[in-house]
Design an enzyme around this catalytic site. Structure first.
Site: not given
Length: 407
Positions: A15, A113-114
């Site tokens: 993350d 983003d993860e």
């Protein structure tokens, strides 16, 4: 029977830390140490947009994603407000995901983003899970000058909890066999599927920690919370999660759009149309058994100038009640009242297939009781009527006086 160590899966949840805001600070070092809020800039404390991301300096003021910009400004009028640059963030995200795929092809994308990574088959080549996580974090720091928090565990749920525990810039490892012990002291709010209403019910039962849930018998939880949710929460509380990392790209997005016969000035009509589109997208998602994490609005003015805005939800959604408020907010944020609207559209991406447990994991409320269950049952009824009698056979009251056809 517990799996031998050699056969246990090794899952990473990566993350990026306040990704959008971190990118802006990287691009403009003068922002370092200042509260940075990504979202449309407020005008004298007013604004209809919402916060996309806030860096950790801004979070000290209680600012968080999905908060109205006007409220963020009241809490932090001296913060730096930056309009999001989604295409730029996506370009950087692509390079970060290339780093992931240099270690394993088992990468499940959750958002820009993860991601989840299954590095079980990579251990012989690259080392242990913690060693792989360290190398990934080092490469992100060296190549992109950004930080990531990583959780390492034997399943997705525990890895996700671990990555979120000590952000930012953290590596948290949960050795195999210690999952239950690791989770026990944590708040029940960290259980997937335990939204505010479920947390309140757990509190009334005397459950404050995940360990409290784990120590109770499944039968008691199923009787108290509903069969599916009770069973699932008991499994998670005991550190059990059999879901696999799913690298299948599948369908990238699912959406609907309408081009008006004549360019439209009436914003109420545009919003009614958008509501109908959200209904159609939700119906399609439910029919396919999937839910989306990212809502994208498409808006085209007279003259064919097209704009898109998107926002990632805290949890995947397949219900109009979750999609519509975000889509409407995106429209109002992007709208120029001086222009005529030619086209409006909405789509969802970042799908979660749920492996048969979607409802228990994704609902903010107890799916066995209460308002959430009532809304879902109503949605099922409307879906069934639409399938049998046509999509215009049953409409929301807000759409009754419109000529928007079912989508």
């Amino acid at each position: 029977m517990p799996q031998p160590e050699a056969r246990r899966r090794t899952i990473l949840h990566v993350d990026m830390d306040a990704f959008y805001a971190a990118v802006e600070v990287r691009e403009d070092p003068s922002l370092r140490g200042k509260p940075v809020i990504i979202g449309s800039a407020p005008r004298k404390g007013r604004g209809r947009g919402v916060v996309s991301t806030a860096n950790y300096e801004a979070r000290r003021y209680g600012i968080h994603s999905a908060m109205p910009i006007s409220q963020a400004w009241r809490r932090c009028p001296d913060g730096v407000y930056v309009r999001p640059r989604i295409a730029f963030y996506a370009e950087i995200s692509g390079r970060i995901f290339d780093i992931f795929r240099s270690f394993t092809d088992q990468v499940e994308t959750l958002s820009l983003d993860e991601a989840f990574l299954d590095v079980t088959a990579s251990r012989r080549l690259f080392g242990t899970g913690p060693e792989i996580a360290t190398r990934i974090r080092q490469r992100i720091a060296e190549e992109e000058r950004l930080t990531a928090s990583v959780g390492v565990a034997s399943n997705k749920y525990v890895a996700k909890v671990a990555s979120d525990l000590r952000k930012p810039d953290a590596l948290v490892v949960v050795p195999p066999g210690t999952e239950r012990e690791f989770l026990a002291p944590l708040s029940v709010s960290r259980l997937w599927g335990a939204g505010p209403k479920v947390q309140a019910r757990l509190a009334r039962l005397g459950f404050k920690t995940i360990g409290d849930v784990a120590r109770n018998k499944p039968d008691f939880l199923e009787a108290s919370l509903g069969r599916k949710l009770g069973r699932r929460l008991h499994e998670l509380a005991n550190g059990l999660d059999v879901r696999r990392v799913d690298p299948r790209p599948g369908r990238k997005s699912l959406g609907k759009e309408v081009t008006f016969p004549q360019d439209v000035e009436d914003r109420a009509r545009v919003e009614r149309t958008l509501l109908a589109l959200c209904e159609g997208v939700g119906r399609s998602l439910r029919k396919k058994g999937i839910a989306g994490r990212t809502v994208q609005l498409k808006l085209r003015w007279d003259g064919f100038e097209t704009h898109t805005r998107q926002r990632t939800l805290e949890r995947p959604a397949d219900m109009t009640e979750a999609i519509w408020p975000v889509a409407r907010e995106l429209f109002r944020e992007a709208d120029d009242p001086r222009r005529l609207v030619r086209l409006i559209g909405v789509s969802l991406s970042g799908f979660d297939h749920g492996e048969g447990e979607q409802l228990g994991l994704l609902d903010d409320e107890d799916p066995a009781a209460g308002d959430g269950a009532a809304r879902r049952e109503l949605a099922k009824t409307m879906d069934a009527v639409a399938d049998r009698f046509g999509r215009d056979a049953l409409k929301r009251a807000a759409l009754l006086d419109s000529n928007v056809r079912g989508t």
